[in-house]
Scaffold this motif. Structure first.
Motif, PDB file in Angstrom:
ATOM      1  N   UNK A   1       0.797  -1.235   0.000  1.00 34.82           N
ATOM      2  CA  UNK A   1       0.000   0.000   0.000  1.00 34.82           C
ATOM      3  C   UNK A   1       0.827   1.281   0.000  1.00 34.82           C
ATOM      4  N   UNK A   2       2.033   1.242   0.544  1.00 34.49           N
ATOM      5  CA  UNK A   2       2.874   2.437   0.546  1.00 34.49           C
ATOM      6  C   UNK A   2       3.272   2.831  -0.879  1.00 34.49           C
ATOM      7  N   UNK A   3       3.354   1.853  -1.777  1.00 35.68           N
ATOM      8  CA  UNK A   3       3.663   2.135  -3.181  1.00 35.68           C
ATOM      9  C   UNK A   3       2.464   2.741  -3.900  1.00 35.68           C
ATOM     10  N   UNK A   4       1.273   2.373  -3.492  1.00 32.13           N
ATOM     11  CA  UNK A   4       0.057   2.855  -4.146  1.00 32.13           C
ATOM     12  C   UNK A   4      -0.426   4.191  -3.588  1.00 32.13           C
ATOM     13  N   UNK A   5      -0.350   4.356  -2.256  1.00 28.87           N
ATOM     14  CA  UNK A   5      -0.972   5.505  -1.599  1.00 28.87           C
ATOM     15  C   UNK A   5       0.005   6.451  -0.931  1.00 28.87           C
ATOM     16  N   UNK A   6       1.288   6.123  -0.885  1.00 35.85           N
ATOM     17  CA  UNK A   6       2.286   6.998  -0.271  1.00 35.85           C
ATOM     18  C   UNK A   6       2.561   6.655   1.181  1.00 35.85           C
ATOM     19  N   UNK A   7       3.462   7.423   1.791  1.00 31.91           N
ATOM     20  CA  UNK A   7       3.908   7.153   3.160  1.00 31.91           C
ATOM     21  C   UNK A   7       2.804   7.267   4.205  1.00 31.91           C
ATOM     22  N   UNK A   8       1.778   8.047   3.935  1.00 33.84           N
ATOM     23  CA  UNK A   8       0.711   8.242   4.920  1.00 33.84           C
ATOM     24  C   UNK A   8      -0.489   7.332   4.662  1.00 33.84           C
ATOM     25  N   UNK A   9      -0.267   6.163   4.098  1.00 33.84           N
ATOM     26  CA  UNK A   9      -1.357   5.251   3.731  1.00 33.84           C
ATOM     27  C   UNK A   9      -2.142   4.760   4.926  1.00 33.84           C
ATOM     28  N   UNK A  10      -1.547   4.749   6.113  1.00 33.55           N
ATOM     29  CA  UNK A  10      -2.244   4.255   7.307  1.00 33.55           C
ATOM     30  C   UNK A  10      -3.087   5.335   7.985  1.00 33.55           C
ATOM     31  N   UNK A  11      -2.896   6.595   7.662  1.00 31.45           N
ATOM     32  CA  UNK A  11      -3.588   7.683   8.354  1.00 31.45           C
ATOM     33  C   UNK A  11      -5.111   7.528   8.379  1.00 31.45           C
ATOM     34  N   UNK A  12      -5.772   7.185   7.279  1.00 33.66           N
ATOM     35  CA  UNK A  12      -7.232   7.037   7.344  1.00 33.66           C
ATOM     36  C   UNK A  12      -7.673   5.863   8.225  1.00 33.66           C
ATOM     37  N   UNK A  13      -6.790   4.927   8.506  1.00 37.36           N
ATOM     38  CA  UNK A  13      -7.145   3.759   9.299  1.00 37.36           C
ATOM     39  C   UNK A  13      -6.915   3.946  10.796  1.00 37.36           C
ATOM     40  N   UNK A  14      -6.180   5.002  11.164  1.00 39.11           N
ATOM     41  CA  UNK A  14      -5.890   5.234  12.575  1.00 39.11           C
ATOM     42  C   UNK A  14      -7.113   5.807  13.276  1.00 39.11           C
ATOM     43  N   UNK A  15      -7.304   5.487  14.554  1.00 42.48           N
ATOM     44  CA  UNK A  15      -8.471   6.018  15.276  1.00 42.48           C
ATOM     45  C   UNK A  15      -8.356   7.524  15.485  1.00 42.48           C
ATOM     46  N   UNK A  16      -9.500   8.184  15.574  1.00 40.84           N
ATOM     47  CA  UNK A  16      -9.546   9.620  15.815  1.00 40.84           C
ATOM     48  C   UNK A  16      -9.249   9.911  17.276  1.00 40.84           C
ATOM     49  N   UNK A  17      -8.805  11.133  17.565  1.00 42.44           N
ATOM     50  CA  UNK A  17      -8.666  11.567  18.948  1.00 42.44           C
ATOM     51  C   UNK A  17     -10.056  11.810  19.520  1.00 42.44           C
ATOM     52  N   UNK A  18     -10.180  11.802  20.808  1.00 42.20           N
ATOM     53  CA  UNK A  18     -11.486  12.021  21.453  1.00 42.20           C
ATOM     54  C   UNK A  18     -12.035  13.395  21.108  1.00 42.20           C
ATOM     55  N   UNK A  19     -11.159  14.415  21.014  1.00 44.29           N
ATOM     56  CA  UNK A  19     -11.606  15.783  20.684  1.00 44.29           C
ATOM     57  C   UNK A  19     -12.182  15.829  19.272  1.00 44.29           C
TER      58      UNK A  19
END
Length: 66
Positions: free
Chosen positions: A40-58
């Motif tokens: 996935x890093x080849x397809x979407x770049x270095x930040x490919x995991x960002x959409x999968x990480x949980x949001x902060x409570x705020x």
């Protein structure tokens, strides 16, 4: 047991990521075709995991109010 999937491999272009075997590009063993599956890093770049990480409570409370 499945191998742990690397988040940021050093050389993702050298391996097929299509199954748990992680074969070298020149020795695909799974019979899944003649082309390798890209990391996935080849397809979407270095930040490919960002959409999968949980949001902060705020952030969750802000989006719930909108």
């Amino acid at each position: 047991m499945a191998k742990k999937f690397p988040i940021k491999p050093l050389h993702p272009e050298r391996i097929c990521w299509g199954c748990d075997k992680y074969c070298p590009v020149d020795a695909l063993a799974c019979g899944n075709g003649s082309e390798r599956t890209q990391h996935p890093i080849e397809l979407f770049g270095d930040d490919w995991m960002d959409p999968l990480l949980p949001f902060d409570a705020d952030e969750q409370s802000d989006t719930a109010a909108a």
